[in-house]
Design a protein around this motif. Structure first.
Motif, PDB file in Angstrom:
ATOM      1  N   PRO A 106       0.812  -1.231   0.000  1.00  0.00           N
ATOM      2  CA  PRO A 106       0.000   0.000   0.000  1.00  0.00           C
ATOM      3  C   PRO A 106       0.840   1.273   0.000  1.00  0.00           C
ATOM      4  CG  PRO A 106       0.000  -1.008   2.178  1.00  0.00           C
ATOM      5  CD  PRO A 106       0.681  -1.971   1.270  1.00  0.00           C
ATOM      6  N   GLU A 107       2.124   1.174   0.404  1.00  0.00           N
ATOM      7  CA  GLU A 107       2.942   2.386   0.493  1.00  0.00           C
ATOM      8  C   GLU A 107       3.235   3.010  -0.857  1.00  0.00           C
ATOM      9  OE1 GLU A 107       5.760  -1.220   0.866  1.00  0.00           O
ATOM     10  OE2 GLU A 107       3.754  -0.600   1.514  1.00  0.00           O
ATOM     11  N   ILE A 108       3.006   2.290  -1.974  1.00  0.00           N
ATOM     12  CA  ILE A 108       3.266   2.898  -3.281  1.00  0.00           C
ATOM     13  C   ILE A 108       1.988   3.425  -3.926  1.00  0.00           C
ATOM     14  CG2 ILE A 108       5.262   1.399  -3.651  1.00  0.00           C
ATOM     15  CD1 ILE A 108       3.601  -0.151  -5.704  1.00  0.00           C
ATOM     16  N   ASN A 109       0.867   3.321  -3.216  1.00  0.00           N
ATOM     17  CA  ASN A 109      -0.383   3.852  -3.764  1.00  0.00           C
ATOM     18  C   ASN A 109      -0.253   5.361  -3.943  1.00  0.00           C
ATOM     19  OD1 ASN A 109      -1.574   1.338  -3.750  1.00  0.00           O
ATOM     20  ND2 ASN A 109      -2.538   1.598  -1.742  1.00  0.00           N
ATOM     21  N   GLY A 110      -0.561   5.825  -5.132  1.00  0.00           N
ATOM     22  CA  GLY A 110      -0.476   7.250  -5.416  1.00  0.00           C
ATOM     23  C   GLY A 110       0.938   7.758  -5.613  1.00  0.00           C
ATOM     24  N   LYS A 111       1.924   6.846  -5.682  1.00  0.00           N
ATOM     25  CA  LYS A 111       3.310   7.262  -5.850  1.00  0.00           C
ATOM     26  C   LYS A 111       3.909   6.616  -7.097  1.00  0.00           C
ATOM     27  CE  LYS A 111       4.250   7.971  -0.912  1.00  0.00           C
ATOM     28  NZ  LYS A 111       5.140   7.631   0.220  1.00  0.00           N
ATOM     29  N   LEU A 112       5.031   7.163  -7.534  1.00  0.00           N
ATOM     30  CA  LEU A 112       5.743   6.630  -8.684  1.00  0.00           C
ATOM     31  C   LEU A 112       6.730   5.555  -8.252  1.00  0.00           C
ATOM     32  CD1 LEU A 112       6.583   9.984 -10.515  1.00  0.00           C
ATOM     33  CD2 LEU A 112       4.658   8.459 -10.977  1.00  0.00           C
ATOM     34  N   VAL A 113       7.053   4.651  -9.161  1.00  0.00           N
ATOM     35  CA  VAL A 113       8.120   3.670  -8.949  1.00  0.00           C
ATOM     36  C   VAL A 113       9.136   3.857 -10.072  1.00  0.00           C
ATOM     37  CG1 VAL A 113       6.662   2.011  -7.752  1.00  0.00           C
ATOM     38  CG2 VAL A 113       6.892   1.874 -10.243  1.00  0.00           C
ATOM     39  N   LYS A 114      10.325   3.329  -9.867  1.00  0.00           N
ATOM     40  CA  LYS A 114      11.368   3.441 -10.881  1.00  0.00           C
ATOM     41  C   LYS A 114      11.697   2.064 -11.440  1.00  0.00           C
ATOM     42  CE  LYS A 114      15.794   3.847  -9.925  1.00  0.00           C
ATOM     43  NZ  LYS A 114      17.092   4.381  -9.489  1.00  0.00           N
ATOM     44  N   SER A 115      11.866   1.997 -12.746  1.00  0.00           N
ATOM     45  CA  SER A 115      12.280   0.755 -13.401  1.00  0.00           C
ATOM     46  C   SER A 115      13.544   0.997 -14.213  1.00  0.00           C
ATOM     47  CB  SER A 115      11.175   0.209 -14.317  1.00  0.00           C
ATOM     48  OG  SER A 115      10.100  -0.313 -13.554  1.00  0.00           O
ATOM     49  N   ILE A 116      14.441   0.011 -14.188  1.00  0.00           N
ATOM     50  CA  ILE A 116      15.651   0.028 -15.013  1.00  0.00           C
ATOM     51  C   ILE A 116      15.552  -1.149 -15.975  1.00  0.00           C
ATOM     52  CG2 ILE A 116      18.170  -0.077 -15.031  1.00  0.00           C
ATOM     53  CD1 ILE A 116      18.172   0.896 -12.167  1.00  0.00           C
ATOM     54  N   ILE A 117      15.644  -0.862 -17.273  1.00  0.00           N
ATOM     55  CA  ILE A 117      15.624  -1.918 -18.299  1.00  0.00           C
ATOM     56  C   ILE A 117      17.035  -2.093 -18.821  1.00  0.00           C
ATOM     57  CG2 ILE A 117      14.657  -2.662 -20.502  1.00  0.00           C
ATOM     58  CD1 ILE A 117      12.221  -1.010 -19.975  1.00  0.00           C
ATOM     59  N   ARG A 118      17.481  -3.348 -18.911  1.00  0.00           N
ATOM     60  CA  ARG A 118      18.828  -3.663 -19.388  1.00  0.00           C
ATOM     61  C   ARG A 118      18.774  -4.728 -20.476  1.00  0.00           C
ATOM     62  NH1 ARG A 118      19.356  -3.102 -13.924  1.00  0.00           N
ATOM     63  NH2 ARG A 118      21.081  -1.826 -13.132  1.00  0.00           N
ATOM     64  N   VAL A 119      19.761  -4.690 -21.365  1.00  0.00           N
ATOM     65  CA  VAL A 119      20.036  -5.821 -22.239  1.00  0.00           C
ATOM     66  C   VAL A 119      21.398  -6.362 -21.806  1.00  0.00           C
ATOM     67  CG1 VAL A 119      20.968  -4.286 -24.038  1.00  0.00           C
ATOM     68  CG2 VAL A 119      20.358  -6.637 -24.609  1.00  0.00           C
ATOM     69  N   VAL A 120      21.424  -7.644 -21.401  1.00  0.00           N
ATOM     70  CA  VAL A 120      22.626  -8.249 -20.838  1.00  0.00           C
ATOM     71  C   VAL A 120      22.861  -9.602 -21.504  1.00  0.00           C
ATOM     72  CG1 VAL A 120      22.409  -7.084 -18.609  1.00  0.00           C
ATOM     73  CG2 VAL A 120      21.272  -9.279 -18.956  1.00  0.00           C
ATOM     74  N   PHE A 121      24.018 -10.183 -21.234  1.00  0.00           N
ATOM     75  CA  PHE A 121      24.336 -11.488 -21.819  1.00  0.00           C
ATOM     76  C   PHE A 121      23.597 -12.590 -21.062  1.00  0.00           C
ATOM     77  CE2 PHE A 121      28.279  -9.176 -23.061  1.00  0.00           C
ATOM     78  CZ  PHE A 121      28.116  -9.306 -24.432  1.00  0.00           C
ATOM     79  N   HIS A 122      23.160 -13.585 -21.824  1.00  0.00           N
ATOM     80  CA  HIS A 122      22.509 -14.760 -21.227  1.00  0.00           C
ATOM     81  C   HIS A 122      23.541 -15.810 -20.828  1.00  0.00           C
ATOM     82  CE1 HIS A 122      19.602 -18.036 -20.690  1.00  0.00           C
ATOM     83  NE2 HIS A 122      20.368 -18.773 -21.473  1.00  0.00           N
ATOM     84  N   ASP A 123      24.581 -15.990 -21.641  1.00  0.00           N
ATOM     85  CA  ASP A 123      25.572 -17.028 -21.380  1.00  0.00           C
ATOM     86  C   ASP A 123      26.509 -16.618 -20.254  1.00  0.00           C
ATOM     87  OD1 ASP A 123      24.503 -18.465 -23.418  1.00  0.00           O
ATOM     88  OD2 ASP A 123      26.026 -17.929 -24.910  1.00  0.00           O
ATOM     89  N   ARG A 124      26.741 -17.537 -19.322  1.00  0.00           N
ATOM     90  CA  ARG A 124      27.659 -17.280 -18.218  1.00  0.00           C
ATOM     91  C   ARG A 124      29.078 -17.018 -18.727  1.00  0.00           C
ATOM     92  NH1 ARG A 124      26.741 -15.652 -13.351  1.00  0.00           N
ATOM     93  NH2 ARG A 124      25.042 -17.143 -13.201  1.00  0.00           N
ATOM     94  N   ARG A 125      29.468 -17.681 -19.820  1.00  0.00           N
ATOM     95  CA  ARG A 125      30.811 -17.493 -20.369  1.00  0.00           C
ATOM     96  C   ARG A 125      31.048 -16.034 -20.752  1.00  0.00           C
ATOM     97  NH1 ARG A 125      32.229 -17.233 -25.571  1.00  0.00           N
ATOM     98  NH2 ARG A 125      30.140 -17.901 -26.181  1.00  0.00           N
ATOM     99  N   LEU A 126      30.046 -15.406 -21.359  1.00  0.00           N
ATOM    100  CA  LEU A 126      30.188 -14.016 -21.765  1.00  0.00           C
ATOM    101  C   LEU A 126      30.023 -13.060 -20.593  1.00  0.00           C
ATOM    102  CD1 LEU A 126      28.296 -14.093 -25.181  1.00  0.00           C
ATOM    103  CD2 LEU A 126      30.738 -13.767 -24.811  1.00  0.00           C
ATOM    104  N   GLN A 127      29.286 -13.473 -19.561  1.00  0.00           N
ATOM    105  CA  GLN A 127      29.150 -12.612 -18.385  1.00  0.00           C
ATOM    106  C   GLN A 127      30.488 -12.418 -17.683  1.00  0.00           C
ATOM    107  OE1 GLN A 127      26.085 -14.179 -15.834  1.00  0.00           O
ATOM    108  NE2 GLN A 127      24.467 -13.891 -17.356  1.00  0.00           N
ATOM    109  N   TYR A 128      31.368 -13.439 -17.738  1.00  0.00           N
ATOM    110  CA  TYR A 128      32.683 -13.313 -17.126  1.00  0.00           C
ATOM    111  C   TYR A 128      33.514 -12.227 -17.803  1.00  0.00           C
ATOM    112  CZ  TYR A 128      32.335 -17.414 -14.112  1.00  0.00           C
ATOM    113  OH  TYR A 128      31.977 -18.293 -13.121  1.00  0.00           O
ATOM    114  N   THR A 129      33.313 -12.024 -19.111  1.00  0.00           N
ATOM    115  CA  THR A 129      34.104 -11.043 -19.858  1.00  0.00           C
ATOM    116  C   THR A 129      33.214  -9.914 -20.373  1.00  0.00           C
ATOM    117  OG1 THR A 129      33.834 -12.350 -21.890  1.00  0.00           O
ATOM    118  CG2 THR A 129      35.785 -12.791 -20.549  1.00  0.00           C
ATOM    119  N   GLU A 130      32.155  -9.623 -19.629  1.00  0.00           N
ATOM    120  CA  GLU A 130      31.179  -8.631 -20.102  1.00  0.00           C
ATOM    121  C   GLU A 130      31.823  -7.278 -20.378  1.00  0.00           C
ATOM    122  OE1 GLU A 130      28.210  -6.476 -17.529  1.00  0.00           O
ATOM    123  OE2 GLU A 130      26.858  -7.845 -18.552  1.00  0.00           O
ATOM    124  N   HIS A 131      32.672  -6.827 -19.473  1.00  0.00           N
ATOM    125  CA  HIS A 131      33.269  -5.504 -19.645  1.00  0.00           C
ATOM    126  C   HIS A 131      34.089  -5.441 -20.927  1.00  0.00           C
ATOM    127  CE1 HIS A 131      35.168  -1.710 -18.885  1.00  0.00           C
ATOM    128  NE2 HIS A 131      36.363  -2.250 -18.768  1.00  0.00           N
TER     129      HIS A 131
END
Length: 500
Positions: A106-131
């Motif tokens: 109920p604490e968010i009634n009448g209030k805004l929320v924030k969402s962050i949308i990302r596109v990220v890697f699915h494979d764990r192998r690529l997550q290790y070298t994401e940067h």
């Protein structure tokens, strides 16, 4: 006196018919693309239930639902995760739906929320070298972003922000009580991150993830509410349509028996619940005194997003000493155990382990955790609890060169290191990746230097020449090499680092 309800009485009373009618009504409502889900009355199940279980153990009702208006592939087996094909640069609608029951949050009634949308890697192998992967993409596509929000087409989104160092994320505020749609554009294609071998390989899958937060008493949107994601592959323009058609034609050629092993293709993709992304405010910890870059906006932003080198689940907490924040101690309190679970991406199980101290959690065996959390998360939790320091691929020792006045003071004192041992103090730099970008990042962490201010790193060569530090040079560093480094001002506001 005990009351016994016989099955034939149930059928005669029409309860079963009413239940079937309810399901049919719900199916029609969902098929029409309704913006909210109807509350469904929980009917009794005709089997013996364990009434001793507390109501807290019931599955948590998700407060939100996110639906992407793109069809799922028909060539996905029954128990596999759905896969959705997208065209590069095309706008796709994500409907932000309020799925709360009466009285939920109920604490968010009448209030805004924030969402962050990302596109990220699915494979764990690529997550290790994401940067490294994202830096390579940025180098080949200067000025482009991996993910954008189509603002003219979006509805109900407010205060949209993007971060120049987070090319794969956008954030915005929205009102759960109003119809909200965010139109996203993914600019990277799956084959850009696939090594070209024998004429090319299949593209790598990505994930679209949405993390939603509510506002705290301080005004920051850091209190995590809900996260969900889906698996996608991105093709060049019109490529997704051709791939969808090809999959459909392949399925039409299969026998009826073979078709039963595959999921039907749905017109929309429902994002499934998942753990929050590690660099969200609930799990990302940064002990560096250097402030992280904030999202740029005309208004002041209270939310801080770390550099892209920390966005991978496997790079979170690089600034935290191994064994202090990463290791769960038996003496940890219930609250500290909850924080440890959140930090290591086990937020789904915080409620399940709400009464566990560190000692309680550490007593569980591998088989116990697999039975409680399932094979994937159970093994991951066991490995996190028994974690050991990963041996670095290369260790170098670096010391900041003292100023000339300090060197003269040492000469006047007459004896080397004993006169002022604090001058030549070396830092151990442990490299998990043999890359120049890893050297730059670890130098910034060790000496509290803002990463964005370091333009280049050079090594002083013969006759004092400056040689640019490359990946190949780092790979040829002898283990446990010692360097003195100094900084020189660049033409812009940054500076260069010279290794001697």
């Amino acid at each position: 006196m005990a009351w016994v309800l016989k099955m034939d009485e149930v059928i005669e009373s029409g309860l079963v018919h009413d239940f079937d009618a309810s399901l049919s009504g719900i199916g029609q409502e969902l098929g029409a693309g309704a913006y909210s889900m109807s509350d469904v009355l929980a009917l009794p199940i005709f089997k013996q239930e364990d009434s001793s279980l507390p109501p807290e153990d019931e599955p948590k009702h998700p407060p939100f639902q996110y639906v992407m208006c793109a069809a799922t592939s028909p060539a996905v087996k029954l128990h596999d995760e759905t896969l959705t094909y997208l065209n590069q640069g095309q706008s796709y609608e994500i409907r932000m739906l309020d799925n709360r029951k009466a009285g939920d949050i109920p604490e968010i009634n009448g209030k805004l929320v924030k969402s962050i949308i990302r596109v990220v890697f699915h494979d764990r192998r690529l997550q290790y070298t994401e940067h490294q992967q994202l830096e390579g993409w940025k180098w080949n596509r200067p000025g482009d972003r991996l993910l954008d929000l189509d603002i003219p087409m979006s509805v109900g989104v407010i205060d949209i922000k993007t971060n120049p160092s987070q090319l794969n994320a956008v954030e915005f505020l929205w009102d759960p009580t109003k119809c909200t749609s965010a139109f996203i554009q993914v600019h990277c294609i799956s084959t850009e991150f696939t090594p070209r071998k024998h004429g090319g390989e299949k593209g790598v899958p990505f994930r679209i993830q949405v993390d939603t937060f509510k506002q705290t008493e301080n005004g920051d949107y850091t209190d995590h509410l809900h996260s969900a994601s889906c698996q996608i592959k991105v093709f060049k323009p019109k490529g997704a349509d051709r791939k969808q058609k090809t999959d459909r034609e392949k399925m039409e050629k299969r026998t009826a028996h073979e078709k039963e092993k595959y999921q039907p293709s749905y017109d929309t993709t429902v994002l499934t619940e998942c753990s929050p992304w590690p660099d969200t405010p609930t799990t990302f910890v940064n002990n560096s005194p250097t402030p992280a870059p904030t999202f740029t906006s005309a208004q002041h932003s209270t939310y801080s997003v770390p550099d892209s080198n920390s966005s991978s689940p496997n790079h979170q907490g690089d600034g935290i000493p191994q064994g202090s924040g990463d290791q769960l101690h038996p003496s940890a309190t219930i609250q500290e155990t909850q924080q440890w679970l959140l930090k290591h991406r086990f937020s789904t199980y915080t409620r399940l382990f709400s009464n566990f101290s560190g000692a309680d959690l550490l007593k569980l065996t591998r088989e116990d955790l697999v039975q409680i959390c399932g094979p994937a998360d159970g093994i991951r939790l066991y490995n996190a609890l028994k974690s050991r320091s990963v041996r670095p691929r290369l260790t170098i020792y670096v010391c900041q060169e003292p100023s000339r006045s300090l060197q003269l003071d040492r000469q006047d004192a007459g004896s080397g290191d004993s006169s002022n041992g604090a001058i030549y103090v070396y830092h151990a730099i442990y490299l998990e990746e043999m890359a120049a970008s890893e050297v730059t990042r670890k130098l910034a962490l060790a000496f509290n230097i803002p990463l964005h201010q370091i333009n280049q790193v050079y090594r002083q060569g013969p006759t004092g020449i400056h040689i640019l530090v490359s990946d190949q040079m780092v790979q040829n560093f002898p283990d446990e090499s010692c360097f003195l480094f100094t900084t020189i001002k660049a033409e812009n506001e940054g500076f260069h680092i010279i290794l001697k």
